[in-house]
Design a protein around this motif. Structure first.
Motif, PDB file in Angstrom:
ATOM      1  N   ALA A  49     -12.093 -42.788  73.756  1.00 36.82           N
ATOM      2  CA  ALA A  49     -13.343 -43.413  73.312  1.00 36.82           C
ATOM      3  C   ALA A  49     -14.046 -42.518  72.298  1.00 36.82           C
ATOM      4  N   VAL A  50     -14.732 -43.145  71.341  1.00 37.67           N
ATOM      5  CA  VAL A  50     -15.411 -42.394  70.294  1.00 37.67           C
ATOM      6  C   VAL A  50     -16.933 -42.426  70.462  1.00 37.67           C
ATOM      7  N   SER A  51     -17.438 -43.185  71.444  1.00 39.74           N
ATOM      8  CA  SER A  51     -18.877 -43.251  71.680  1.00 39.74           C
ATOM      9  C   SER A  51     -19.131 -43.570  73.142  1.00 39.74           C
ATOM     10  N   LEU A  52     -20.367 -43.315  73.572  1.00 37.49           N
ATOM     11  CA  LEU A  52     -20.744 -43.650  74.944  1.00 37.49           C
ATOM     12  C   LEU A  52     -20.673 -45.146  75.188  1.00 37.49           C
ATOM     13  N   THR A  53     -20.970 -45.931  74.177  1.00 38.98           N
ATOM     14  CA  THR A  53     -20.872 -47.385  74.328  1.00 38.98           C
ATOM     15  C   THR A  53     -19.449 -47.797  74.652  1.00 38.98           C
ATOM     16  N   ASP A  54     -18.468 -47.272  73.905  1.00 39.97           N
ATOM     17  CA  ASP A  54     -17.064 -47.585  74.175  1.00 39.97           C
ATOM     18  C   ASP A  54     -16.657 -47.130  75.570  1.00 39.97           C
ATOM     19  N   LEU A  55     -17.134 -45.963  75.968  1.00 38.49           N
ATOM     20  CA  LEU A  55     -16.771 -45.412  77.272  1.00 38.49           C
ATOM     21  C   LEU A  55     -17.326 -46.270  78.411  1.00 38.49           C
ATOM     22  N   LEU A  56     -18.600 -46.653  78.331  1.00 36.87           N
ATOM     23  CA  LEU A  56     -19.229 -47.418  79.405  1.00 36.87           C
ATOM     24  C   LEU A  56     -18.768 -48.869  79.427  1.00 36.87           C
ATOM     25  N   ARG A  57     -18.340 -49.394  78.298  1.00 38.35           N
ATOM     26  CA  ARG A  57     -17.861 -50.772  78.251  1.00 38.35           C
ATOM     27  C   ARG A  57     -16.658 -50.967  79.171  1.00 38.35           C
ATOM     28  N   SER A  58     -15.882 -49.922  79.363  1.00 36.74           N
ATOM     29  CA  SER A  58     -14.654 -50.037  80.152  1.00 36.74           C
ATOM     30  C   SER A  58     -14.866 -49.723  81.628  1.00 36.74           C
ATOM     31  N   GLN A  59     -16.123 -49.545  82.051  1.00 32.58           N
ATOM     32  CA  GLN A  59     -16.383 -49.213  83.444  1.00 32.58           C
ATOM     33  C   GLN A  59     -16.658 -50.470  84.263  1.00 32.58           C
ATOM     34  N   ALA A  60     -16.062 -50.530  85.433  1.00 32.07           N
ATOM     35  CA  ALA A  60     -16.277 -51.673  86.328  1.00 32.07           C
ATOM     36  C   ALA A  60     -17.754 -51.769  86.699  1.00 32.07           C
ATOM     37  N   GLY A  61     -18.258 -52.998  86.777  1.00 33.81           N
ATOM     38  CA  GLY A  61     -19.627 -53.215  87.213  1.00 33.81           C
ATOM     39  C   GLY A  61     -20.670 -53.060  86.133  1.00 33.81           C
ATOM     40  N   ILE A  62     -20.255 -52.850  84.868  1.00 34.07           N
ATOM     41  CA  ILE A  62     -21.202 -52.725  83.758  1.00 34.07           C
ATOM     42  C   ILE A  62     -20.859 -53.782  82.713  1.00 34.07           C
ATOM     43  N   GLN A  63     -21.820 -54.671  82.422  1.00 25.52           N
ATOM     44  CA  GLN A  63     -21.646 -55.669  81.375  1.00 25.52           C
ATOM     45  C   GLN A  63     -22.441 -55.236  80.149  1.00 25.52           C
ATOM     46  N   VAL A  64     -21.760 -55.172  79.009  1.00 24.75           N
ATOM     47  CA  VAL A  64     -22.339 -54.644  77.779  1.00 24.75           C
ATOM     48  C   VAL A  64     -22.728 -55.797  76.859  1.00 24.75           C
ATOM     49  N   SER A  65     -23.924 -55.724  76.283  1.00 26.30           N
ATOM     50  CA  SER A  65     -24.398 -56.700  75.295  1.00 26.30           C
ATOM     51  C   SER A  65     -24.848 -55.939  74.052  1.00 26.30           C
ATOM     52  N   ASP A  66     -24.555 -56.521  72.878  1.00 26.50           N
ATOM     53  CA  ASP A  66     -24.866 -55.848  71.618  1.00 26.50           C
ATOM     54  C   ASP A  66     -25.331 -56.892  70.609  1.00 26.50           C
ATOM     55  N   ASN A  67     -26.576 -56.774  70.150  1.00 32.03           N
ATOM     56  CA  ASN A  67     -27.090 -57.694  69.132  1.00 32.03           C
ATOM     57  C   ASN A  67     -26.941 -57.121  67.732  1.00 32.03           C
ATOM     58  N   ASN A  68     -25.981 -56.206  67.561  1.00 36.81           N
ATOM     59  CA  ASN A  68     -25.656 -55.572  66.280  1.00 36.81           C
ATOM     60  C   ASN A  68     -26.748 -54.625  65.794  1.00 36.81           C
ATOM     61  N   SER A  69     -27.752 -54.376  66.629  1.00 36.78           N
ATOM     62  CA  SER A  69     -28.786 -53.392  66.311  1.00 36.78           C
ATOM     63  C   SER A  69     -29.010 -52.414  67.457  1.00 36.78           C
ATOM     64  N   GLY A  70     -28.520 -52.756  68.653  1.00 34.93           N
ATOM     65  CA  GLY A  70     -28.678 -51.887  69.812  1.00 34.93           C
ATOM     66  C   GLY A  70     -27.882 -52.424  70.980  1.00 34.93           C
ATOM     67  N   THR A  71     -27.388 -51.515  71.812  1.00 42.94           N
ATOM     68  CA  THR A  71     -26.536 -51.875  72.944  1.00 42.94           C
ATOM     69  C   THR A  71     -27.298 -51.692  74.247  1.00 42.94           C
ATOM     70  N   VAL A  72     -27.124 -52.646  75.173  1.00 43.41           N
ATOM     71  CA  VAL A  72     -27.728 -52.543  76.496  1.00 43.41           C
ATOM     72  C   VAL A  72     -26.638 -52.713  77.550  1.00 43.41           C
ATOM     73  N   PHE A  73     -26.907 -52.180  78.751  1.00 44.65           N
ATOM     74  CA  PHE A  73     -25.904 -52.144  79.810  1.00 44.65           C
ATOM     75  C   PHE A  73     -26.508 -52.773  81.070  1.00 44.65           C
ATOM     76  N   ALA A  74     -25.943 -53.901  81.466  1.00 42.28           N
ATOM     77  CA  ALA A  74     -26.441 -54.625  82.629  1.00 42.28           C
ATOM     78  C   ALA A  74     -25.599 -54.292  83.856  1.00 42.28           C
ATOM     79  N   MET A  75     -26.272 -54.042  84.976  1.00 39.48           N
ATOM     80  CA  MET A  75     -25.623 -53.792  86.250  1.00 39.48           C
ATOM     81  C   MET A  75     -26.255 -54.702  87.299  1.00 39.48           C
ATOM     82  N   ARG A  76     -25.427 -55.278  88.133  1.00 37.00           N
ATOM     83  CA  ARG A  76     -25.862 -56.153  89.222  1.00 37.00           C
ATOM     84  C   ARG A  76     -26.474 -57.465  88.715  1.00 37.00           C
ATOM     85  N   GLY A  77     -26.020 -57.970  87.551  1.00 37.88           N
ATOM     86  CA  GLY A  77     -26.337 -59.331  87.173  1.00 37.88           C
ATOM     87  C   GLY A  77     -27.647 -59.553  86.457  1.00 37.88           C
ATOM     88  N   PHE A  78     -27.889 -58.862  85.339  1.00 41.24           N
ATOM     89  CA  PHE A  78     -29.076 -59.082  84.529  1.00 41.24           C
ATOM     90  C   PHE A  78     -28.682 -59.509  83.126  1.00 41.24           C
TER      91      PHE A  78
END
Length: 661
Positions: free
Chosen positions: A76-105
């Motif tokens: 992985a070349v960034s924390l976003t890439d690293l966390l995207r591959s972790q179970a239980g984390i859903q990643v959303s990106d509006n092309n200006s910033g990345t957020v990480f949802a856990m437990r269904g948000f």
């Protein structure tokens, strides 16, 4: 790469001690595996569970540690890439910033319901903007600790779905390194760091990074840089550090697409966005002190100040947002080594003052928010195999708010919330661990949420909830299995309702939503097939729906019911290792479609591949993300006037080379 025993050794050490520090020092040769695991110490610790360096064996929680070996193996070349591959984390990106949802948000809620820390310092902003997680380049990261589930007692506000604690490298050694990389979309990046000793007690650490890219979509060029300096003192009884960090992120904003535009060409920019941009500049200062009173007790204090200026040009007009946050967190920790196990205690106070000033086309607003909290938690051993954890927190918040539309003369809003925790941890054998836990959670409205409510609403109530969970970990020398089940109930959930017509500008508004609940199951399995092969898989199921109001029984939007991941690592030779993973995101309703009116967004699979090389002090990695060039929606928003869609990145290839000295 020589990662043969690492993942299983990692899993074993996580169950025995949840320690990433010990894993990083493990020998990478199969012949050294037994010798290494013999050296695992029962007193090795992580920070995220107990908010102190304490043995977490007696604390009931579901925690995953991503250590240096995991980072290197993934390519992985960034924390976003690293966390995207972790179970239980859903990643959303509006092309200006990345957020990480856990437990269904949803993506909009994730920035306020997943708490992100850097060395224990809150990265979440006091407004609804996403935390700038890429302010920390991956070369500065020692490990990432992920706590799944609520942590309202230890962390309070916003620790609802989970906590992600990014641990950066400490100046414990002498040396440094640099990395250069380049790849798709004219992406170029340079990183460097150096650390050393001034004398026996004082050490320093300096790091810097620079990244520029055209990115996947048109009109989405970005230029990002950061600088970090840290000075650290350590003696037998006390530790002190001071650090300064500057982060600069300047990027164009391509805007949201219609469905027809997305299906025609997901890389295009929306109309009339040629001049749109956001430019964030953040300075953060932090100091910490720890004094060991005696063998059992220690006093710790942390003081942090951050200041951010964001300028932008969006929707045809210029804007300016200034925000700052001052926080002070003193605490006392204790560790008593009893005959039946360790008794761990942590108690402290969290104080913060944040201020935000919004100067936008249709918004002139200022808000000073003060939060004061007191908390305590104890982990108590009942026998050598059974322990319980208990704790509580009380918090108060005051908003001093002025808004040209709702509160032109100003208003003061006062709220409070509390949280309690009770859990059991049972370890009948070295291979098995069982736990059960109930933990309250809450979050206060952000500084900009309080001033964008229905015109008849005077302030938002705190969002409150309770999380119930149970889990089982099973580990042998070649296999590890984890199973976690949970239920999360929320009341007065703070959301933006785009369907309303009584907002400050005649449209949507922030509201306290009807009650909701989330059921979920997380499971993962890793197996060392042979000395050269490692195989793993994980799966997450979430059943999230409204339980009251006009949408009772409807699914919560943007929450995929099924998510999964599988990965494979193969050591080709002593220096070469290949890593491949597939990440599945199930179908879901677009965010804001609370009535489940529109068809669901399609499911998709992202395939990633990395080829890693290590020889002496040199390293290189070739990483391909979205290898199959899947077209998918990384963020989307429902509107009666027409939905908006943000495209996920297409196929991206990056070559990285580095040297450590």
């Amino acid at each position: 790469m020589g990662t043969n025993p690492t993942k299983i050794a990692t899993a074993l050490s996580l169950v025995l001690s949840f320690s990433a520090a010990s894993i990083a020092s493990m020998s990478l040769a199969t012949s050294a595996y037994a010798e290494t695991t013999d050296k695992i110490k029962p007193d090795e610790t992580i920070v995220v569970i107990g908010r102190s360096e304490a043995n977490p064996l007696n604390i009931a929680a579901n925690v995953n540690v991503i250590d240096q070996i995991d980072i290197e193996m993934s390519g992985a070349v960034s924390l976003t890439d690293l966390l995207r591959s972790q179970a239980g984390i859903q990643v959303s990106d509006n092309n200006s910033g990345t957020v990480f949802a856990m437990r269904g948000f949803t993506a909009s809620q994730a920035a306020s319901n997943t708490l992100i820390l850097i060395d224990g310092r809150r990265l979440n902003n006091i407004d609804i903007s996403a935390p700038s997680i890429n302010a920390v380049p991956l070369n500065q990261v020692e490990r990432v600790e992920v706590l799944y589930g609520s942590a309202g007692v230890l962390y309070g506000d916003q620790a609802v779905g989970g906590v992600i604690n990014i641990i950066t490298k400490a100046p414990n050694g002498t040396g440094g390194g640099f990395e250069l990389s380049g790849g798709s979309f004219d992406t170029y990046e340079a990183k460097g760091d150096i650390s050393g000793a001034i004398n026996d007690a004082w050490r320093y650490y300096l790091a810097a990074s620079y990244n520029q890219s055209d990115n996947y979509r048109d009109n989405n060029e970005s230029e990002t840089g950061s600088v970090l300096g840290r000075l650290q003192y350590q003696s037998d009884k006390q530790q002190f550090f001071v650090e300064a960090n500057y982060f600069d992120d300047n990027r164009q904003a391509p805007g949201a697409l219609t469905l027809e535009q997305f299906e025609s060409d997901p890389s295009q920019a929306a109309a009339f966005t040629d001049d749109d941009y956001t430019h964030e500049m953040t300075t953060a200062l932090r100091s910490g002190y720890e004094y060991q009173l005696n063998k059992e007790w220690a006093l710790v204090a942390d003081l942090t100040y951050s200041d951010t200026l964001t300028t932008n040009f969006l929707w045809g007009s210029a804007g300016r947002i200034e925000r700052n946050l001052l926080s002070f967190s003193p605490k006392a920790t204790a560790n008593y080594q009893l005959e039946q196990g360790d008794l761990d205690i942590v108690a402290g106070i969290d104080l913060s003052v944040g201020e935000a000033d919004f100067d936008l086309a249709y918004t002139q607003r200022t808000n000073e928010q003060k939060v004061a909290s007191i908390y305590a938690q104890a982990s108590v051993p009942l026998t050598t195999t059974l322990s319980y954890v208990v704790g509580g927190r009380y918090s108060e918040v005051t908003d001093d708010l002025t808004d040209q539309t709702l509160y032109p003369n100003g208003v003061e809003l006062d709220n409070d919330a509390h949280a309690f925790e009770l859990g059991l941890n049972y370890r009948p054998s070295l291979e098995n661990r069982f736990y059960i836990r109930a933990n309250d959670n809450f979050r206060f409205a952000k500084v900009d949420e309080q001033a964008y409510t229905p015109v008849t609403t005077i302030g938002l109530d705190p969002q409150t909830g309770r999380s119930y969970e149970a889990g089982w970990d099973w580990t042998t020398t070649t296999q590890t299995f984890k199973l976690n089940t949970y239920r999360l109930d929320l009341e007065d959930e703070i959301v933006f309702d785009g369907g309303r017509t009584d907002g400050p500008q005649g449209g949507g508004a922030n509201v306290n939503a009807d009650a909701s609940r989330r059921y979920g199951v997380n499971t993962s399995y890793d197996i060392q097939l042979s000395a050269d092969w490692l195989l793993g898989a994980s799966y997450e199921y979430i059943d999230a729906e409204f339980t009251e109001g006009e949408n009772e029984g409807k699914a919560l939007s943007w929450v995929a019911k099924h998510n999964g991941r599988t990965h494979l690592s193969y050591d080709i030779a002593a220096e070469w290792q290949v890593f491949v993973e597939g990440i599945y995101t199930g179908e879901r309703f677009i965010e804001g479609d609370n009535g489940n009116v529109d068809p669901k967004l399609s499911s998709y699979v992202l395939a990633n591949l990395a080829l890693n090389y290590t020889r002496d002090n040199w390293s290189a990695s070739l990483r391909a993300d979205n290898l199959l060039d899947e077209e998918y929606v990384s963020a989307g928003y429902y509107s009666a006037w027409g939905n908006g869609y943000y495209s996920g990145n297409g196929r991206s290839i990056r070559l990285t080379a580095g040297y450590r000295f």
